[in-house]
Design a protein around this motif. Structure first.
Motif, mmCIF file in Angstrom:
data_model
loop_
_atom_site.group_PDB
_atom_site.id
_atom_site.type_symbol
_atom_site.label_atom_id
_atom_site.label_comp_id
_atom_site.label_asym_id
_atom_site.label_seq_id
_atom_site.Cartn_x
_atom_site.Cartn_y
_atom_site.Cartn_z
ATOM 1 N N LEU A 49 0.809 -1.217 0.000
ATOM 2 C CA LEU A 49 0.000 0.000 0.000
ATOM 3 C C LEU A 49 0.841 1.264 0.000
ATOM 4 N N SER A 50 1.986 1.234 0.640
ATOM 5 C CA SER A 50 2.829 2.432 0.713
ATOM 6 C C SER A 50 3.681 2.636 -0.529
ATOM 7 N N SER A 51 3.747 1.617 -1.408
ATOM 8 C CA SER A 51 4.564 1.722 -2.619
ATOM 9 C C SER A 51 3.843 2.551 -3.674
ATOM 10 N N ARG A 52 4.618 3.313 -4.429
ATOM 11 C CA ARG A 52 4.055 4.079 -5.555
ATOM 12 C C ARG A 52 4.179 3.312 -6.860
ATOM 13 N N PHE A 53 4.698 2.103 -6.788
ATOM 14 C CA PHE A 53 4.816 1.229 -7.962
ATOM 15 C C PHE A 53 3.610 0.296 -7.982
ATOM 16 N N PRO A 54 2.978 0.072 -9.133
ATOM 17 C CA PRO A 54 1.792 -0.785 -9.178
ATOM 18 C C PRO A 54 2.073 -2.165 -8.580
ATOM 19 N N ALA A 55 1.306 -2.529 -7.564
ATOM 20 C CA ALA A 55 1.537 -3.811 -6.884
ATOM 21 C C ALA A 55 0.237 -4.354 -6.323
ATOM 22 N N CYS A 56 0.162 -5.704 -6.302
ATOM 23 C CA CYS A 56 -1.006 -6.394 -5.752
ATOM 24 C C CYS A 56 -0.513 -7.516 -4.854
ATOM 25 N N LEU A 57 -1.035 -7.573 -3.633
ATOM 26 C CA LEU A 57 -0.719 -8.660 -2.723
ATOM 27 C C LEU A 57 -1.774 -9.750 -2.887
ATOM 28 N N ASP A 69 -2.860 2.076 -4.816
ATOM 29 C CA ASP A 69 -3.448 3.056 -5.738
ATOM 30 C C ASP A 69 -2.880 2.927 -7.147
ATOM 31 N N ALA A 70 -1.575 2.648 -7.260
ATOM 32 C CA ALA A 70 -0.941 2.590 -8.575
ATOM 33 C C ALA A 70 -1.424 1.390 -9.391
ATOM 34 N N PHE A 71 -1.979 0.377 -8.721
ATOM 35 C CA PHE A 71 -2.446 -0.820 -9.422
ATOM 36 C C PHE A 71 -3.847 -0.628 -10.009
ATOM 37 N N VAL A 72 -4.580 0.376 -9.525
ATOM 38 C CA VAL A 72 -5.976 0.574 -9.951
ATOM 39 C C VAL A 72 -6.099 0.742 -11.464
ATOM 40 N N PRO A 73 -5.229 1.552 -12.142
ATOM 41 C CA PRO A 73 -5.370 1.674 -13.605
ATOM 42 C C PRO A 73 -5.153 0.365 -14.352
ATOM 43 N N ILE A 74 -4.382 -0.560 -13.765
ATOM 44 C CA ILE A 74 -4.160 -1.852 -14.419
ATOM 45 C C ILE A 74 -5.483 -2.602 -14.555
ATOM 46 N N LEU A 75 -6.377 -2.416 -13.573
ATOM 47 C CA LEU A 75 -7.654 -3.127 -13.567
ATOM 48 C C LEU A 75 -8.646 -2.569 -14.569
ATOM 49 N N GLY A 76 -8.470 -1.308 -14.949
ATOM 50 C CA GLY A 76 -9.405 -0.694 -15.882
ATOM 51 C C GLY A 76 -10.790 -0.612 -15.285
ATOM 52 N N ALA A 77 -11.790 -1.081 -16.059
ATOM 53 C CA ALA A 77 -13.182 -1.019 -15.601
ATOM 54 C C ALA A 77 -13.673 -2.360 -15.071
ATOM 55 N N LYS A 78 -12.755 -3.220 -14.655
ATOM 56 C CA LYS A 78 -13.162 -4.495 -14.068
ATOM 57 C C LYS A 78 -13.966 -4.250 -12.787
ATOM 58 N N PRO A 79 -14.827 -5.179 -12.408
ATOM 59 C CA PRO A 79 -15.527 -5.053 -11.115
ATOM 60 C C PRO A 79 -14.514 -4.962 -9.975
ATOM 61 N N ASP A 80 -14.945 -4.331 -8.894
ATOM 62 C CA ASP A 80 -14.058 -4.130 -7.745
ATOM 63 C C ASP A 80 -13.361 -5.438 -7.365
ATOM 64 N N ALA A 81 -12.004 -5.387 -7.335
ATOM 65 C CA ALA A 81 -11.220 -6.600 -7.110
ATOM 66 C C ALA A 81 -10.769 -6.763 -5.665
ATOM 67 N N LEU A 82 -10.979 -5.751 -4.827
ATOM 68 C CA LEU A 82 -10.482 -5.823 -3.461
ATOM 69 C C LEU A 82 -11.167 -6.963 -2.702
ATOM 70 N N GLY A 83 -10.352 -7.835 -2.107
ATOM 71 C CA GLY A 83 -10.886 -8.945 -1.328
ATOM 72 C C GLY A 83 -11.366 -10.119 -2.148
ATOM 73 N N ARG A 84 -11.241 -10.051 -3.486
ATOM 74 C CA ARG A 84 -11.688 -11.158 -4.351
ATOM 75 C C ARG A 84 -10.495 -12.034 -4.723
ATOM 76 N N PRO A 85 -10.731 -13.284 -5.095
ATOM 77 C CA PRO A 85 -9.636 -14.158 -5.523
ATOM 78 C C PRO A 85 -8.974 -13.616 -6.795
ATOM 79 N N PHE A 86 -7.654 -13.638 -6.804
ATOM 80 C CA PHE A 86 -6.867 -13.132 -7.936
ATOM 81 C C PHE A 86 -7.196 -13.903 -9.213
ATOM 82 N N ASN A 87 -7.409 -15.215 -9.096
ATOM 83 C CA ASN A 87 -7.712 -16.020 -10.284
ATOM 84 C C ASN A 87 -9.109 -15.731 -10.820
ATOM 85 N N GLU A 88 -9.985 -15.186 -9.993
ATOM 86 C CA GLU A 88 -11.314 -14.787 -10.443
ATOM 87 C C GLU A 88 -11.249 -13.430 -11.138
ATOM 88 N N VAL A 89 -10.444 -12.534 -10.588
ATOM 89 C CA VAL A 89 -10.292 -11.195 -11.186
ATOM 90 C C VAL A 89 -9.716 -11.307 -12.598
#
Length: 555
Positions: A49-57, A69-89
């Motif tokens: 969260l503190s990194s300014r480089f796009p990252a997802c845990l 925050d930097a990872f949000v543009p990577i998702l584009g208009a996908k449904p909210d991915a927070l708390g969802r399985p990475f393989n589902e996103v």
């Protein structure tokens, strides 16, 4: 958020996503409430969260996602991915990235550059490129409990590089074509001379035929007819060779016999060199095949021969040699190519030669020692690029007053065999006359060609309708009269070419046969290009050729 005492400290520098993580209902996920998170998860989340480089845990066997925050543009208009399985996103790309994630959870980090994936971010499939690293995250006991995906999207850069490469390729093709047309221009004088000779043979034979008929000396007709037919055949071969050479061709490497190319080019080279230049050929038999573009080789060979002619002030000996050579390591180190078997193509002249300074610069683009009206300085540069792109080398030996040798080395090709030359069609008996009263629509704008062709078709027994343009042909095709065969020139005047006439005609009359005739050659482009798979008769054609093609279509 830093002043909010209810927020955990590891979210303090998390920006907007830190706020969202703090208020998210984690109790509804396999991670459980924030207060129960283990230290390893809290530390990893804080780092991301503190990194300014796009990252997802990505955490746990359920692959729960938490990103900055930097990872949000990577998702584009996908449904909210927070708390969802990475393989589902990223379900659409999981067959490709899933194995990489599995390696990370097995403790093996992976870094990949410009990885192309088909993904869906805006309700449609798109190709995107990413440079990313999947790194394993371990707990206090060293066990892998998650991974961090650090990623940047490179789609725009890859697209820009591709556009730049495409533009460069188109520019190179345009340069090659302009150089080819410059060479054709230099051929014009020699070709005009040869055509005048051929036309003199044809017209003189026809005049003699007229005189001998008037004199009643019919036993001498066959000799004059043979001279006229021979001259016409030679003219046809020359025009087809010029059309093939001057046409734009896409790059197409294949197994090529350099001796065959030289043999095909010999007449053009002799004509371009002029009568005062002696052309000498010394070509090794059983030459190895090389993997090159044959049209580029033709252009390179003619360019070298034209330069040799100019260096000799249009008189002297021009020599072309080929042979098989085995280059040892020492020689290839000097040439900066691999040791091995090569085919050598050498063009030599007994001309003025060059100084070392000119030899050093002769392959530079736009460098030329010729007057501006006689050269662009692109020819030798394109020759050099062609040979290097073919995995070969160009070597030059020259001294002032002692002529020049230019050696082109092409690596031996050990793959696919060379295509054998096309077999000549077997001679056939004279086609039988037509007895069914069939009708041919002949669309040809040249009066002489139309008259001769119509006469042959009538001799075969056809009823012939003659028109001079596409619009007139279409009127007949729209009428109710019987038409069994359309014989149509591809380059008709009046805004409707032969292809269009045939397409509309066959739409109106599905059973009608079509025979195209053209003076532009088999490799014509654009509106004059032949229809794929359609019968095509090249001008100048013999009457036997015409009868044979018509009979093959109508039997």
């Amino acid at each position: 958020m830093q002043n909010d005492p209810s927020m955990p400290r590891f979210l303090a520098s998390g920006g907007e996503m830190g706020v969202r993580v703090g208020v998210h209902d984690w109790a509804a996920t396999p991670l459980g409430p924030l207060s129960t998170w283990p230290a390893s998860l809290r530390i990893a989340a804080g780092m991301v969260l503190s990194s300014r480089f796009p990252a997802c845990l990505v955490w746990g066997p359920e692959l729960i996602s938490l990103y900055n925050d930097a990872f949000v543009p990577i998702l584009g208009a996908k449904p909210d991915a927070l708390g969802r399985p990475f393989n589902e996103v990223w379900h659409e790309a999981w067959p490709l990235i899933g194995p990489i994630a599995e390696r990370a959870f097995a403790g093996e980090p992976t870094f990949i550059e410009d990885y192309a994936l088909e993904i869906q971010r805006y309700g449609r499939a798109e190709m995107a490129s990413f440079t990313f690293c999947y790194s394993p995250v371990r707990d206090e006991d060293g066990k892998v409990v998650g991974m961090i995906d650090t990623v940047i999207e490179t789609t725009a850069r890859i697209g820009a590089e591709k556009a730049q490469a495409d533009a460069l390729r188109l520019t190179e093709e345009a340069l090659r074509q302009s150089q080819k047309m410059e060479a054709v221009g230099q051929l014009a004088g020699g070709v005009a001379h040869d055509f005048n000779n051929l036309l003199t043979g044809i017209s003189g034979s026809l005049e003699l035929l007229s005189q001998r008929v008037a004199q009643g000396r019919l036993n001498e007709l066959e000799r004059h007819i043979a001279v006229a037919k021979s001259s016409a055949t030679k003219a046809g071969v020359l025009t087809r060779r010029l059309l093939t050479f001057s046409r734009h061709h896409p790059l197409e490497r294949r197994a090529v016999d350099i001796n065959q190319v030289i043999g095909d080019m010999e007449d053009l080279i002799r004509r371009s060199a002029g009568a005062a230049v002696t052309l000498e050929l010394e070509c090794d038999r059983g030459l190895w095949p090389v993997w090159i573009d044959s049209h580029q080789l033709e252009n390179a060979l003619l360019n070298l021969c034209l330069n040799a002619r100019d260096a000799m002030s249009s008189s002297g000996a021009l020599r072309i040699e080929t042979r098989k050579v085995a280059l040892p390591t020492g020689a290839t180190r000097e040439f900066r190519i691999e040791a091995g078997d090569y085919v050598l193509l050498r063009v030599s002249d007994a001309g003025c030669g060059m100084t070392p300074e000119i030899v050093q610069r002769m392959f530079e683009p736009f460098y030329t020692t010729k007057p501006a009206e006689r050269g662009t300085g692109l020819g030798l540069s394109l020759v050099h690029d062609f040979v290097r792109q073919s995995g070969g080398h160009v070597h030059v030996r020259s001294q002032p007053g002692q002529g020049t040798d230019i050696d082109l080395y092409f690596p031996r090709h050990g793959g696919a065999a060379m295509e054998p030359p096309a077999a000549l069609p077997a001679a056939t008996a004279e086609p039988p006359r037509v007895s069914q009263g069939e009708t041919v629509l002949l669309a040809e704008d040249d009066a002489a060609v139309r008259e001769v062709t119509a006469e042959v078709l009538k001799e075969m027994g056809y009823t012939v309708l003659e028109v001079t343009d596409g619009a007139s042909a279409l009127k007949h095709l729209n009428a109710n009269a019987r038409i069994d065969l359309l014989v149509c020139d591809l380059a008709l005047p009046g805004g409707m070419n032969g292809r269009r006439v045939a397409e509309m005609g066959q739409a109106l009359r599905p059973g009608m046969k079509v025979l195209f005739i053209t003076g532009y050659g088999e490799s014509a482009e654009g509106a004059n290009a032949p229809v794929s798979g359609a019968p095509l008769l090249l001008k100048p054609y013999t009457l036997d050729d015409l009868m044979r093609e018509v009979h093959a279509l109508m039997r």
